[in-house]
Design a protein around this motif. Structure first.
Motif, PDB file in Angstrom:
ATOM      1  N   ASN A  16       0.833  -1.208   0.000  1.00 19.61           N
ATOM      2  CA  ASN A  16       0.000   0.000   0.000  1.00 19.61           C
ATOM      3  C   ASN A  16       0.866   1.257   0.000  1.00 19.61           C
ATOM      4  OD1 ASN A  16      -2.720  -0.832  -0.044  1.00 19.61           O
ATOM      5  ND2 ASN A  16      -2.614  -1.467   2.091  1.00 19.61           N
ATOM      6  N   GLY A  17       0.353   2.297  -0.639  1.00 15.22           N
ATOM      7  CA  GLY A  17       1.052   3.581  -0.587  1.00 15.22           C
ATOM      8  C   GLY A  17       1.139   4.253  -1.942  1.00 15.22           C
ATOM      9  N   ARG A  18       1.879   5.366  -1.950  1.00 12.10           N
ATOM     10  CA  ARG A  18       2.066   6.142  -3.170  1.00 12.10           C
ATOM     11  C   ARG A  18       3.346   5.703  -3.875  1.00 12.10           C
ATOM     12  NH1 ARG A  18       2.001  12.214  -2.874  1.00 12.10           N
ATOM     13  NH2 ARG A  18       3.797  11.858  -1.522  1.00 12.10           N
ATOM     14  N   TYR A  19       3.270   5.630  -5.192  1.00 14.74           N
ATOM     15  CA  TYR A  19       4.417   5.271  -6.021  1.00 14.74           C
ATOM     16  C   TYR A  19       4.725   6.430  -6.962  1.00 14.74           C
ATOM     17  CZ  TYR A  19       3.890   0.428  -4.454  1.00 14.74           C
ATOM     18  OH  TYR A  19       3.819  -0.717  -3.688  1.00 14.74           O
ATOM     19  N   ARG A  20       6.017   6.633  -7.184  1.00 17.67           N
ATOM     20  CA  ARG A  20       6.466   7.755  -8.011  1.00 17.67           C
ATOM     21  C   ARG A  20       7.245   7.234  -9.208  1.00 17.67           C
ATOM     22  NH1 ARG A  20      11.451  11.117  -7.268  1.00 17.67           N
ATOM     23  NH2 ARG A  20      11.124  13.141  -8.273  1.00 17.67           N
ATOM     24  N   CYS A  21       6.765   7.567 -10.398  1.00 18.34           N
ATOM     25  CA  CYS A  21       7.539   7.260 -11.616  1.00 18.34           C
ATOM     26  C   CYS A  21       8.271   8.532 -12.032  1.00 18.34           C
ATOM     27  CB  CYS A  21       6.624   6.746 -12.726  1.00 18.34           C
ATOM     28  SG  CYS A  21       5.256   7.825 -13.180  1.00 18.34           S
ATOM     29  N   PHE A  22       9.557   8.394 -12.279  1.00 19.96           N
ATOM     30  CA  PHE A  22      10.417   9.565 -12.453  1.00 19.96           C
ATOM     31  C   PHE A  22      11.437   9.287 -13.551  1.00 19.96           C
ATOM     32  CE2 PHE A  22      14.317  11.872 -10.792  1.00 19.96           C
ATOM     33  CZ  PHE A  22      13.935  13.107 -11.288  1.00 19.96           C
ATOM     34  N   ILE A  23      11.594  10.264 -14.452  1.00 16.73           N
ATOM     35  CA  ILE A  23      12.606  10.205 -15.509  1.00 16.73           C
ATOM     36  C   ILE A  23      13.553  11.384 -15.279  1.00 16.73           C
ATOM     37  CG2 ILE A  23      13.034  10.159 -17.997  1.00 16.73           C
ATOM     38  CD1 ILE A  23      10.246   9.150 -18.406  1.00 16.73           C
ATOM     39  N   PRO A  24      14.689  11.170 -14.617  1.00 24.29           N
ATOM     40  CA  PRO A  24      15.539  12.301 -14.198  1.00 24.29           C
ATOM     41  C   PRO A  24      16.125  13.103 -15.350  1.00 24.29           C
ATOM     42  CG  PRO A  24      16.625  10.192 -13.790  1.00 24.29           C
ATOM     43  CD  PRO A  24      15.222   9.869 -14.168  1.00 24.29           C
ATOM     44  N   LYS A  25      16.418  12.487 -16.488  1.00 25.43           N
ATOM     45  CA  LYS A  25      17.067  13.194 -17.592  1.00 25.43           C
ATOM     46  C   LYS A  25      16.094  13.694 -18.643  1.00 25.43           C
ATOM     47  CE  LYS A  25      21.461  10.719 -17.129  1.00 25.43           C
ATOM     48  NZ  LYS A  25      22.488   9.889 -17.824  1.00 25.43           N
ATOM     49  N   LEU A  26      14.813  13.669 -18.321  1.00 26.69           N
ATOM     50  CA  LEU A  26      13.827  14.179 -19.264  1.00 26.69           C
ATOM     51  C   LEU A  26      13.837  15.708 -19.247  1.00 26.69           C
ATOM     52  CD1 LEU A  26      11.478  13.413 -21.200  1.00 26.69           C
ATOM     53  CD2 LEU A  26       9.957  13.649 -19.228  1.00 26.69           C
ATOM     54  N   ARG A  27      13.910  16.329 -20.404  1.00 27.87           N
ATOM     55  CA  ARG A  27      13.920  17.783 -20.497  1.00 27.87           C
ATOM     56  C   ARG A  27      12.486  18.292 -20.434  1.00 27.87           C
ATOM     57  NH1 ARG A  27      18.412  18.896 -25.307  1.00 27.87           N
ATOM     58  NH2 ARG A  27      20.189  17.935 -24.221  1.00 27.87           N
ATOM     59  N   SER A  28      12.022  18.400 -19.232  1.00 27.06           N
ATOM     60  CA  SER A  28      10.641  18.816 -19.017  1.00 27.06           C
ATOM     61  C   SER A  28      10.488  19.353 -17.599  1.00 27.06           C
ATOM     62  CB  SER A  28       9.681  17.640 -19.243  1.00 27.06           C
ATOM     63  OG  SER A  28       8.364  17.969 -18.869  1.00 27.06           O
ATOM     64  N   ARG A  29       9.459  20.138 -17.397  1.00 30.89           N
ATOM     65  CA  ARG A  29       9.153  20.619 -16.052  1.00 30.89           C
ATOM     66  C   ARG A  29       8.332  19.607 -15.265  1.00 30.89           C
ATOM     67  NH1 ARG A  29       6.477  26.212 -17.709  1.00 30.89           N
ATOM     68  NH2 ARG A  29       5.706  24.795 -19.334  1.00 30.89           N
ATOM     69  N   ALA A  30       7.779  18.607 -15.955  1.00 30.13           N
ATOM     70  CA  ALA A  30       6.998  17.545 -15.297  1.00 30.13           C
ATOM     71  C   ALA A  30       7.672  16.212 -15.576  1.00 30.13           C
ATOM     72  CB  ALA A  30       5.566  17.552 -15.805  1.00 30.13           C
ATOM     73  N   LYS A  31       8.692  15.913 -14.771  1.00 25.72           N
ATOM     74  CA  LYS A  31       9.475  14.701 -14.968  1.00 25.72           C
ATOM     75  C   LYS A  31       8.935  13.503 -14.205  1.00 25.72           C
ATOM     76  CE  LYS A  31      13.790  17.300 -15.580  1.00 25.72           C
ATOM     77  NZ  LYS A  31      15.188  17.438 -15.127  1.00 25.72           N
TER      78      LYS A  31
END
Length: 239
Positions: free
Chosen positions: A137-152
């Motif tokens: 249970n809980g929140r999961y975070r998908c993250f792309i660190p090298k993506l050139r975007s303000r919403a990574k």
């Protein structure tokens, strides 16, 4: 006078050109902001029963190939281990250099998570978790660190509830009736039975009507063919 007019004319033209350059440059910046690639998760929680296989949805819009980038799935609300002096980050799933990196993965998720490798070229970075339990249970975070975007990154919440009917990601769940539900579940069957009975009665009435009609028709034809027999039957017997 002509010189002054010429200078004012040049100044006005230069100002108009300068203003038009600024005005024309504005749409290009808006176009860039509209075409910016962003990571999108799910606004609704993913609900499952213990033992289910679940998919945490996450993708990029517009479509963007992420096969060559690093993709991190983690639990942002999970506190780091105080005994770890290096405060190393442990991931639910880590994809780097076009393959999974199991060394930095949490032990509880070992051999239980996977990405859709063929769909990553279309921007799909959804995570599949096998055999979930209430500990997941809980929140999961998908993250792309090298993506050139303000919403990574994006957040997806998983709720594992033992009261939730067990389902599967590939099978349709079976609906079991509630014993406390007073709604008649055989209403559809009773209606079908009534329709069958009505149709049967109509067919019997129609068959009876046709039989009576043909019998009467045959009887009249017989009388027409043998009228003498009818007359002899009507004559009185001699005394």
């Amino acid at each position: 006078m002509q010189g002054l007019c010429g200078r004012h004319y040049l100044t006005i033209c230069f100002s108009c050109r300068w203003f038009s350059c600024i005005f024309l440059s504005l749409p290009s910046s808006e176009t860039k902001s509209k075409s910016e690639v962003v990571v999108i998760g799910s606004n609704l929680p993913i609900i499952a029963a213990p033992g289910d296989d679940v998919i945490l949805p996450c993708h990029l819009e517009p479509m963007f190939d992420v096969q060559g980038l690093t993709v991190e799935w983690s639990k942002p609300d999970l506190k780091p281990d105080p005994s770890d002096r290096l405060s190393r980050v442990e991931y639910v799933h880590l994809y780097r250099d076009r393959k999974e990196v199991p060394d930095m993965k949490m032990a509880s998720y070992f051999r239980r998570t996977e990405l859709f490798m063929d769909a990553m070229k279309h921007g799909n970075i959804s995570l599949k978790i096998l055999n979930v339990s209430e500990e997941d249970n809980g929140r999961y975070r998908c993250f792309i660190p090298k993506l050139r975007s303000r919403a990574k990154s994006a957040i997806v919440e998983l709720v594992v509830d033992s009261n939730f009917a067990k389902t599967s990601t590939t099978e349709t769940p079976l609906q079991t009736p509630d014993p406390q539900d007073t709604t008649p579940t055989n209403a559809g069957r009773s209606r079908v039975a009534v329709v069958v009975v009505v149709v049967t009665l109509l067919l019997l009435l129609a068959l009876t009507g046709f039989t009576a009609y043909f019998s009467r028709h045959i009887f009249h034809r017989t009388l027409k063919k043998h009228p003498e027999n009818d007359k002899t039957e009507k004559q009185p017997l001699p005394v």
